[in-house]
Structures are given as structure tokens and as C-alpha cells.
Design an enzyme around this catalytic site. Structure first.
Site, PDB file in Angstrom:
ATOM      1  N   ASP A   4       0.819  -1.276  -0.185  1.00 45.16           N
ATOM      2  CA  ASP A   4      -0.011  -0.093  -0.081  1.00 45.16           C
ATOM      3  C   ASP A   4       1.128   1.183   0.031  1.00 45.16           C
ATOM      4  O   ASP A   4       1.868   1.092   0.407  1.00 45.16           O
ATOM      5  CB  ASP A   4      -0.835  -0.118   1.291  1.00 45.16           C
ATOM      6  CG  ASP A   4      -1.654   1.272   1.410  1.00 45.16           C
ATOM      7  OD1 ASP A   4      -2.531   1.617   0.500  1.00 45.16           O
ATOM      8  OD2 ASP A   4      -1.300   2.161   2.342  1.00 45.16           O
ATOM      9  N   TYR A  25      -0.465   5.058   0.311  1.00 46.83           N
ATOM     10  CA  TYR A  25      -0.530   6.321   1.355  1.00 46.83           C
ATOM     11  C   TYR A  25      -0.925   5.637   2.773  1.00 46.83           C
ATOM     12  O   TYR A  25      -1.975   4.885   2.976  1.00 46.83           O
ATOM     13  CB  TYR A  25      -1.915   6.806   0.919  1.00 46.83           C
ATOM     14  CG  TYR A  25      -1.830   7.388  -0.722  1.00 46.83           C
ATOM     15  CD1 TYR A  25      -0.953   8.797  -0.782  1.00 46.83           C
ATOM     16  CD2 TYR A  25      -2.246   6.696  -1.700  1.00 46.83           C
ATOM     17  CE1 TYR A  25      -0.598   9.186  -1.884  1.00 46.83           C
ATOM     18  CE2 TYR A  25      -2.076   7.467  -2.940  1.00 46.83           C
ATOM     19  CZ  TYR A  25      -1.202   8.428  -3.193  1.00 46.83           C
ATOM     20  OH  TYR A  25      -1.025   9.035  -4.192  1.00 46.83           O
ATOM     21  N   SER A  69      -2.349   0.518  -4.927  1.00 52.00           N
ATOM     22  CA  SER A  69      -2.802   1.476  -4.448  1.00 52.00           C
ATOM     23  C   SER A  69      -4.210   1.967  -5.015  1.00 52.00           C
ATOM     24  O   SER A  69      -4.465   1.678  -6.377  1.00 52.00           O
ATOM     25  CB  SER A  69      -1.931   2.767  -4.639  1.00 52.00           C
ATOM     26  OG  SER A  69      -2.465   3.979  -3.998  1.00 52.00           O
TER      27      SER A  69
END
Length: 224
Positions: free
Chosen positions: A8, A10, A115
Site C-alpha cells: 500500500d 498512502y 494503491s
């Protein structure tokens, strides 16, 4: 079989709360609160769009969330300032443990960014922090026009990373992302960046829990 890693971005590789510094000129002492609300609403809006099948680029969710977070505090932004903050979002700071761990693990595992962000946004934020060169590739939900934690997104990650029937492990600081991956049949390691935040009890436990990416190599050895 070779394990593939899906990171991932963020909250795991780069820190969305880095926007609080940019917001000080607009929000003063409320900057940290607005930054937190911005992130919460960004995720909420993407979840809702996924459920409604009303997809829009993650940047759209981000911009709409910024406006709402400001409004919740009785604040507004000019269009020009809003654009400036959206550009600043493309330069979010990387967590200090991100580059060393990607450099190390990239020599052992195929490593991908995975993402809700679009490809252009991912290229910019990862490139800005010198992380892109350590990744085998990028996987964006934009390919299938939905958002995590839609099960279709995790199935897409299997295809896009080339893992298929080989092990694919998500690495994420977002508990909802880990739960989504586990529900879809993936391994998933939770990066508990804030020790005061417990994992969400949905009956789907992470494959492992680490407190920084520095513990990732050992965790991978344990679950391999």
C-alpha cells in the site's frame, strides 16, 4: 513458489499527515485536525464510490475530501490554493523506513506498489521520494474502476503482479485494507505505525503485525 509483495502507498510508504504542514497557512492551529479529517473523508468517499459503482479518479476523492474537511471547520480555500494543495499531495513525504526496506527486499522479492491512487499520482509521489526505482511495478485500482477493499481489486492485484497462484502478500498500515486482502484470500501484514491504534476486530486477523517496515523481513520469513 516465489512470494510477491504488494505495498500500500498512502499511509504505508508515504505519510498523508505530511499535509498538515502545508495547511498551517490556511488553518492555523486547526491544521492537524483538517489534515486528519481530509484523510478520513478521502477514504470514506472512495469507499462510497466503490459501493455505488460511481468511480472517479482517487484525485477527485482527494479534492472533494479537502473541500469537505475545510467546510467542517468553517474554512474555505480559493481555487488556486486548492490546486496548490493538490500538487503538494503529490510530494507527500516517505516514511523513513520505506526506502531502506524496499531496497533490501527488492533484491529478494518482486515488490509492487498497490494503491487506490492513479498511475500518474503514484509515479510522482514515489518518484519524488526515490522509491520508484526499488519497485518491480505499480498496480492501480484505476485499471478496473473500483477501490479497495472491493474483492475485485485484490483479484486484479494477483493478475497485475503476475502472482496468479503464487503467494501474494499485502503490506499495509490500513487495517481495513488488511481485512479486505485477508477476506479475498491474500496474506496481509499490518504495519501498526501508531501503537495506540488497535486492529479492527472483524474476525480476520493479519498474517503478521509489525510496528515499522524494519520488521518486515522477519515477518515474511515467519509466514513463508
Amino acid at each position: 513458489m516465489s512470494m510477491h509483495l504488494a505495498f500500500d502507498v498512502y499511509g504505508t510508504l508515504v505519510d498523508p499527515q505530511g499535509m498538515s504542514d502545508h495547511l498551517k497557512a490556511d488553518c492555523g492551529e486547526q491544521a492537524a485536525t483538517v489534515s486528519r479529517l481530509w484523510r478520513e473523508k478521502q477514504l470514506e468517499f472512495s469507499f462510497r464510490r466503490g459501493l455505488m459503482r460511481l468511480y472517479a479518479d482517487f484525485g477527485v476523492c482527494t479534492r472533494e475530501a479537502l473541500r469537505h474537511a475545510m467546510a467542517l471547520q468553517g474554512l474555505t480555500l480559493s481555487k488556486a490554493r486548492e490546486d496548490e494543495l493538490m500538487q503538494a499531495y503529490l510530494t507527500l513525504p516517505a516514511f523513513p523506513d520505506a526506502k531502506p526496506m524496499l531496497a533490501e527486499l527488492g533484491e529478494v522479492y518482486p515488490c509492487y506498489a498497490f494503491s487506490n491512487g492513479s498511475y500518474p499520482a503514484l509515479e510522482k509521489v514515489l518518484g519524488h521520494n526515490g522509491l520508484r526505482d526499488y519497485l518491480t511495478g505499480l498496480v492501480s485500482v484505476d485499471d478496473i474502476k473500483s477501490f479497495k477493499p472491493d474483492p475485485a481489486v485484490y483479484a486484479h492485484a494477483r493478475r497485475a503482479t503476475g502472482a496468479y497462484d503464487q503467494p501474494l502478500c499485502l503490506v499495509s498500515s490500513n487495517a481495513w485494507d488488511v481485512i479486505g486482502a485477508r477476506s479475498a484470500g491474500l496474506s496481509a501484514i499490518w504495519v501498526q505505525r501508531d501503537p495506540a491504534v488497535p486492529f479492527e476486530d472483524w474476525g480476520l486477523a493479519p498474517s503478521a503485525v509489525i510496528h515499522s517496515l524494519q520488521g518486515l523481513r522477519e515477518a515474511l520469513d515467519d509466514i513463508a
